[in-house]
Design a protein around this motif. Sequence first.
Motif, PDB file in Angstrom:
ATOM      1  N   VAL A   1       5.114  12.139  -7.857  1.00 53.12           N
ATOM      2  CA  VAL A   1       4.466  12.840  -6.357  1.00 53.12           C
ATOM      3  C   VAL A   1       3.358  11.907  -7.103  1.00 53.12           C
ATOM      4  CG1 VAL A   1       2.990  14.220  -5.177  1.00 53.12           C
ATOM      5  CG2 VAL A   1       5.029  14.577  -6.963  1.00 53.12           C
ATOM      6  N   LYS A   2       3.075  10.408  -5.399  1.00 52.01           N
ATOM      7  CA  LYS A   2       1.773   9.806  -5.978  1.00 52.01           C
ATOM      8  C   LYS A   2       1.068   9.306  -7.592  1.00 52.01           C
ATOM      9  CE  LYS A   2      -0.207  11.247  -1.637  1.00 52.01           C
ATOM     10  NZ  LYS A   2      -1.566  11.703  -0.230  1.00 52.01           N
ATOM     11  N   GLN A   3       2.721   8.366  -7.681  1.00 56.03           N
ATOM     12  CA  GLN A   3       2.581   7.736  -9.124  1.00 56.03           C
ATOM     13  C   GLN A   3       3.444   7.093  -9.666  1.00 56.03           C
ATOM     14  OE1 GLN A   3       3.217  11.351 -11.696  1.00 56.03           O
ATOM     15  NE2 GLN A   3       2.050  10.334 -13.572  1.00 56.03           N
ATOM     16  N   THR A   4       2.690   5.501  -9.650  1.00 58.76           N
ATOM     17  CA  THR A   4       3.615   4.543 -10.058  1.00 58.76           C
ATOM     18  C   THR A   4       3.555   4.601 -11.190  1.00 58.76           C
ATOM     19  OG1 THR A   4       1.619   3.527 -10.198  1.00 58.76           O
ATOM     20  CG2 THR A   4       3.025   3.514  -7.849  1.00 58.76           C
ATOM     21  N   SER A   5       4.231   3.336 -12.045  1.00 59.14           N
ATOM     22  CA  SER A   5       4.207   2.533 -13.534  1.00 59.14           C
ATOM     23  C   SER A   5       3.165   1.669 -13.842  1.00 59.14           C
ATOM     24  CB  SER A   5       6.092   3.175 -13.264  1.00 59.14           C
ATOM     25  OG  SER A   5       6.108   1.816 -13.170  1.00 59.14           O
ATOM     26  N   LEU A   6       2.689   1.904 -12.535  1.00 55.22           N
ATOM     27  CA  LEU A   6       2.317   0.526 -13.045  1.00 55.22           C
ATOM     28  C   LEU A   6       0.919   0.435 -14.026  1.00 55.22           C
ATOM     29  CD1 LEU A   6       0.960  -0.565  -9.088  1.00 55.22           C
ATOM     30  CD2 LEU A   6       2.016  -1.720 -10.274  1.00 55.22           C
ATOM     31  N   LEU A   7       0.665  -0.749 -14.832  1.00 60.36           N
ATOM     32  CA  LEU A   7      -0.279   0.416 -15.525  1.00 60.36           C
ATOM     33  C   LEU A   7      -1.991  -0.694 -15.522  1.00 60.36           C
ATOM     34  CD1 LEU A   7       1.964  -1.524 -18.249  1.00 60.36           C
ATOM     35  CD2 LEU A   7       0.481   1.043 -18.129  1.00 60.36           C
ATOM     36  N   PRO A   8      -2.710  -0.193 -15.658  1.00 58.07           N
ATOM     37  CA  PRO A   8      -4.308  -0.911 -15.247  1.00 58.07           C
ATOM     38  C   PRO A   8      -4.318  -1.939 -15.219  1.00 58.07           C
ATOM     39  CG  PRO A   8      -4.795   1.036 -16.870  1.00 58.07           C
ATOM     40  CD  PRO A   8      -3.126   0.568 -16.966  1.00 58.07           C
ATOM     41  N   GLY A   9      -5.014  -3.243 -14.344  1.00 61.14           N
ATOM     42  CA  GLY A   9      -5.061  -4.823 -14.451  1.00 61.14           C
ATOM     43  C   GLY A   9      -4.196  -5.246 -14.191  1.00 61.14           C
ATOM     44  N   GLU A  10      -2.661  -4.244 -13.042  1.00 63.19           N
ATOM     45  CA  GLU A  10      -1.777  -4.771 -12.475  1.00 63.19           C
ATOM     46  C   GLU A  10      -1.557  -4.443 -10.865  1.00 63.19           C
ATOM     47  OE1 GLU A  10       1.916  -4.592 -15.785  1.00 63.19           O
ATOM     48  OE2 GLU A  10       1.937  -3.028 -14.540  1.00 63.19           O
ATOM     49  N   LEU A  11      -1.143  -5.617 -10.352  1.00 63.91           N
ATOM     50  CA  LEU A  11      -1.365  -5.288  -9.166  1.00 63.91           C
ATOM     51  C   LEU A  11       0.430  -5.751  -8.407  1.00 63.91           C
ATOM     52  CD1 LEU A  11      -1.382  -8.124  -6.814  1.00 63.91           C
ATOM     53  CD2 LEU A  11      -3.545  -7.897  -7.847  1.00 63.91           C
TER      54      LEU A  11
ATOM     55  N   GLY B   1       1.023  -1.163   0.414  1.00 59.64           N
ATOM     56  CA  GLY B   1      -0.058  -0.100   0.087  1.00 59.64           C
ATOM     57  C   GLY B   1       0.867   1.162   0.175  1.00 59.64           C
ATOM     58  N   ASN B   2       1.912   1.306   0.940  1.00 57.60           N
ATOM     59  CA  ASN B   2       2.768   2.319   0.575  1.00 57.60           C
ATOM     60  C   ASN B   2       3.616   2.441  -0.605  1.00 57.60           C
ATOM     61  OD1 ASN B   2       6.303   3.403   2.951  1.00 57.60           O
ATOM     62  ND2 ASN B   2       3.411   4.068   3.078  1.00 57.60           N
ATOM     63  N   LEU B   3       3.650   1.165  -1.392  1.00 58.75           N
ATOM     64  CA  LEU B   3       4.511   1.773  -2.675  1.00 58.75           C
ATOM     65  C   LEU B   3       3.178   1.699  -3.849  1.00 58.75           C
ATOM     66  CD1 LEU B   3       6.323  -1.460  -2.757  1.00 58.75           C
ATOM     67  CD2 LEU B   3       6.872   0.813  -3.425  1.00 58.75           C
ATOM     68  N   GLY B   4       1.679   0.910  -3.504  1.00 58.03           N
ATOM     69  CA  GLY B   4       1.467   1.409  -4.060  1.00 58.03           C
ATOM     70  C   GLY B   4       0.182   3.537  -4.262  1.00 58.03           C
ATOM     71  N   THR B   5       0.460   4.352  -3.025  1.00 59.02           N
ATOM     72  CA  THR B   5       0.012   5.237  -3.064  1.00 59.02           C
ATOM     73  C   THR B   5       1.760   6.147  -3.541  1.00 59.02           C
ATOM     74  OG1 THR B   5      -0.827   5.158  -1.280  1.00 59.02           O
ATOM     75  CG2 THR B   5       0.377   7.205  -1.353  1.00 59.02           C
ATOM     76  N   CYS B   6       2.359   5.558  -3.087  1.00 60.54           N
ATOM     77  CA  CYS B   6       3.715   6.089  -4.367  1.00 60.54           C
ATOM     78  C   CYS B   6       4.328   7.624  -3.512  1.00 60.54           C
ATOM     79  CB  CYS B   6       3.978   5.754  -5.384  1.00 60.54           C
ATOM     80  SG  CYS B   6       6.016   5.803  -6.238  1.00 60.54           S
ATOM     81  N   SER B   7       3.700   7.975  -1.841  1.00 59.45           N
ATOM     82  CA  SER B   7       3.930   9.372  -1.247  1.00 59.45           C
ATOM     83  C   SER B   7       5.192   9.988  -1.542  1.00 59.45           C
ATOM     84  CB  SER B   7       3.077   9.583   0.264  1.00 59.45           C
ATOM     85  OG  SER B   7       3.946  10.535   0.588  1.00 59.45           O
ATOM     86  N   PRO B   8       5.844  10.668  -1.131  1.00 56.28           N
ATOM     87  CA  PRO B   8       7.485  11.023  -1.291  1.00 56.28           C
ATOM     88  C   PRO B   8       7.941  10.635  -0.194  1.00 56.28           C
ATOM     89  CG  PRO B   8       6.669  13.497  -2.076  1.00 56.28           C
ATOM     90  CD  PRO B   8       5.365  11.808  -2.454  1.00 56.28           C
ATOM     91  N   ALA B   9       6.770  10.708   1.397  1.00 56.93           N
ATOM     92  CA  ALA B   9       7.160  11.044   2.644  1.00 56.93           C
ATOM     93  C   ALA B   9       6.528   9.458   3.202  1.00 56.93           C
ATOM     94  CB  ALA B   9       5.753  12.127   3.189  1.00 56.93           C
TER      95      ALA B   9
END
Length: 289
Positions: free
Chosen positions: A152-162, A110-118
């Motif tokens: 900022v709160k942005q990952t390279s995950l594509l739709p359908g990926e976890l 969840g920390n990675l999913g949110t990807c906050s710099p903090a």
Amino acid sequence: MTVSVPHSLDDAVRLLGEHPDAMLLAGGTDAMVEINDGHRRPNAMVIALNRVPDLRSWRHDPVSGTVTIGAGVTYTELMQEPLAELLPALAEASRTVGSPQIRNAGTLGGNLGTCSPAGDGLPVLSALDAEIRIVSSSGERTISVHDLMVGVKQTSLLPGELIAEIDLKVRAGWQGYAKVGVRNAMVIAVASACLAVDSEQRRVSIALGSVGPTVLRCADAEQQLSNAVDWTSGAVSPDAIREFGTLVSAASTPITDHRSTAEYRSHAVGVLGARLARRAFATSEGAAG
Ligand SMILES: Cc1cc2nc3c(=O)[nH]c(=O)nc-3n(C[C@H](O)[C@H](O)[C@H](O)COP(=O)(O)OP(=O)(O)OC[C@H]3O[C@@H](n4cnc5c(N)ncnc54)[C@H](O)[C@@H]3O)c2cc1C
């Protein structure tokens, strides 16, 4: 809204394949706050991941020296032995997260999913060069954590990926995490840093949180300290530590916001870097400060 509660990774991936825009829900400590605050609308389909055993477990392969952590492992679990002994900086960062309730529910995935710099877990994953296993109904891929965290709160995950798992190498050498906030507990970092020593490769890595759009590594500072250490005695001069702190500050690109000013963040992260380096290596100034 439909909430699906898969009991296996295969089922979770299948459901996500059928509903690529579904909202993934792990501990809910970020997602529910965003919904309650009106920053996010719950999607028509929510896939709750907390009953998926593969995501809730971790394993250690002593032959390859790799620890594999399921995305749904909580901070409370990361703080416990034997995991805490294998990855002490991750345990130290986990201890600083929120309150016992948040640490019981909140997960590394969840920390990675949110990807906050903090995010407190993220500098540790960066300093330890974590590899992230991502799965979807069309297969899987493994990428560096640096390629996952893109803004900022942005990952390279594509739709359908976890995010399924996080791979970390166990390192010989000191590692630690430090954070500055506006109070001592229940606090989001104003600046944070993880320093990890690899005494076999004779190199130091440092990653910074809350001082850039995403977690930052400091190539110049890493190079300088790795060269300054006497790897036989484990000693480093106070001047070299001070220079390291200056280079760490210089690598930061913070902003001013409601939590702090850019100037303070730059200063604080340099202090944290030097403090961690003093803890890692013997200096004539000792470990304090
Ligand atoms: C009171 C409070 C205090 C807090 N204090 C801290 C703190 O000190 N330090 C800190 O770092 N954080 C803190 N947080 C934030 C939060 O607890 C953490 O970021 C936590 O790691 C989120 O994990 P979660 O399992 O609750 O994620 P969730 O809220 O369930 O999900 C977060 C995001 O990740 C996505 N996601 C979840 N799992 C996956 C997966 N497997 N694959 C892909 N995407 C996924 C979700 O869709 C969502 O977008 C705090 C939150 C609260 C409410």
